[in-house]
Design a protein around this motif. Sequence first.
Motif, PDB file in Angstrom:
ATOM      1  N   UNK A  70      72.775  13.810 -43.173  1.00  0.00           N
ATOM      2  CA  UNK A  70      71.733  12.941 -42.671  1.00  0.00           C
ATOM      3  C   UNK A  70      71.027  13.386 -41.396  1.00  0.00           C
ATOM      4  N   UNK A  73      67.438  11.350 -46.256  1.00  0.00           N
ATOM      5  CA  UNK A  73      66.525  10.490 -46.116  1.00  0.00           C
ATOM      6  C   UNK A  73      64.916  10.628 -46.050  1.00  0.00           C
ATOM      7  N   UNK A  80      75.926  13.012 -52.276  1.00  0.00           N
ATOM      8  CA  UNK A  80      77.085  13.059 -52.542  1.00  0.00           C
ATOM      9  C   UNK A  80      77.924  12.129 -51.662  1.00  0.00           C
ATOM     10  N   UNK A  81      77.417  11.737 -50.450  1.00  0.00           N
ATOM     11  CA  UNK A  81      78.329  10.853 -49.840  1.00  0.00           C
ATOM     12  C   UNK A  81      78.048   9.619 -49.493  1.00  0.00           C
ATOM     13  N   UNK A  82      78.879   8.341 -49.516  1.00  0.00           N
ATOM     14  CA  UNK A  82      78.469   6.963 -49.459  1.00  0.00           C
ATOM     15  C   UNK A  82      77.443   6.714 -48.424  1.00  0.00           C
ATOM     16  N   UNK A  83      77.838   7.573 -46.894  1.00  0.00           N
ATOM     17  CA  UNK A  83      76.781   7.480 -46.081  1.00  0.00           C
ATOM     18  C   UNK A  83      75.268   7.764 -46.487  1.00  0.00           C
ATOM     19  N   UNK A 136      74.198   7.756 -49.413  1.00  0.00           N
ATOM     20  CA  UNK A 136      73.888   6.593 -50.584  1.00  0.00           C
ATOM     21  C   UNK A 136      73.229   5.379 -49.431  1.00  0.00           C
ATOM     22  N   UNK A 137      74.040   5.083 -48.829  1.00  0.00           N
ATOM     23  CA  UNK A 137      73.397   3.843 -48.212  1.00  0.00           C
ATOM     24  C   UNK A 137      72.129   3.962 -47.208  1.00  0.00           C
ATOM     25  N   UNK A 177      68.713   2.175 -47.964  1.00  0.00           N
ATOM     26  CA  UNK A 177      67.973   1.520 -47.167  1.00  0.00           C
ATOM     27  C   UNK A 177      66.703   1.715 -46.702  1.00  0.00           C
ATOM     28  N   UNK A 188      79.562  12.349 -57.244  1.00  0.00           N
ATOM     29  CA  UNK A 188      78.096  11.966 -56.571  1.00  0.00           C
ATOM     30  C   UNK A 188      77.433  10.858 -57.038  1.00  0.00           C
TER      31      UNK A 188
END
Lengths: 371, 69
Positions: free
Chosen positions: B12, B16, B35-38, B40-41, B45, B62
């Motif tokens: 990140x 984004x 790949x990561x939950x971070x 994804x969130x 958002x 993923x």
Amino acid sequence: MSERLTRFFASRWGIILAGAVIGVLAPLLQYLGNPPNMGICVACFERDIAGALGLHRAAVVQYIRPEIIGFVLGATVAALAFREFKARAGSAPIVRFILGIFAMIGALAFLGCPWRALLRLTGGDLNAILGLAGLAGGIAVGVMFLRSGYNLGRSYKTYPAVGWIMPAVMVGLLLLLVFRVKANETSALFFSETGPGSMAAPLLVSLIVGLVIGFLAQRTRFCTMGSIRDVILMGDTHLISGLGALVVVAFVTNLTLGQFKVGFFGQPVAHSQHLWNFLGMALAGLAFALAGGCPGRQLFLAGEGDGDAGVFVLGMIVGAGLSHNFALAGKPDAVVEGVQQIGGISPYGMVAVLLGLAVCLAIGFTMRDKN
Amino acid sequence: MAKQVDARGLSCPQPVILARNAIEEGQFPIEVLVETVTSRENVKRAAEKAGCQVQVEDLGAEFKLTLTK
């Protein structure tokens, strides 16, 4: 249950909770023995670890800080509990190492990481305003590069053992700290007997606070650099609400504990050389932005298996060694025989900060994906 | 044919930024791989803030986010 918790931590209240918890615990660590306005400072504490290992010999800043160990291991526990531990590496590690070195040189010119800049401000140290302005300026330049395609490339999934290296290093440091290994009088480990390095909250308290913060920060992705970057880049105030909570709560906690003293000159472990407070943190902010996280965030990422963040952390520790060995770090203000002496950085420190800015700009300009 | 944005392995804010660029191009639906939950969130958002509906699919190692408007 796990998914609901994940959603809470990802929400605005989640990040506000993380900021508020840090805002209480950091001044409390100071109250329990950590150096003034330095309840938590990732840069300073990594510098102390470098000193304890003998990577620099500045006798007043040597201690294996349990908070750092806790940050990494707390993040590891959180990542494992929520199945987010993922070994990954390979995104330009050498660049991250160099960025880590200069991030530390910049932070030590100012005498603090972004967390400490906020804690200094909430303790009444107005020099922090210059540091925070520099930090924001550096991040703004980083955002400019991000907008024009700067990135360090992809990382790749790798052997789980790779992700365990940094947590294992932290366990090793904890063992060294507990057993106080020392081969002979002149060999490492070194522990300060005077100065900031000698001031510490009880080991177990520091470790537990570190673990709690590591856990919360891994879940909420708390990041000081990201807070400012997201506002500049896309007007996103999610992360910065955590930063706001930290500032408000730490201010109230400092007032309550009698740790608030307002002014510029003679603040604890700080100097009032305004230009270099600004430029030091501008360098640090740019390096953090190019590396994708503040020093705290890099520790949490390292804890969840990110080998590249681990390389940045190692770069910062080496940077601390270089910074003190070459007398680049800031010297606090002092009163000598009744005369006020403004501290600051040496001409060598000034050259190092400018060199760091030049290197970071070169990285930003040359590592842009044009597609 | 959905537009594909491959943000796997990027840290990140890169995922984004790529997602936002795709949203600005305005060709929906958009499929974003992370790949990561971070990531994804963060992408979720940002996309919701830009007025998109987001559907998340867990593909094991993923995530696939489908953005529609």
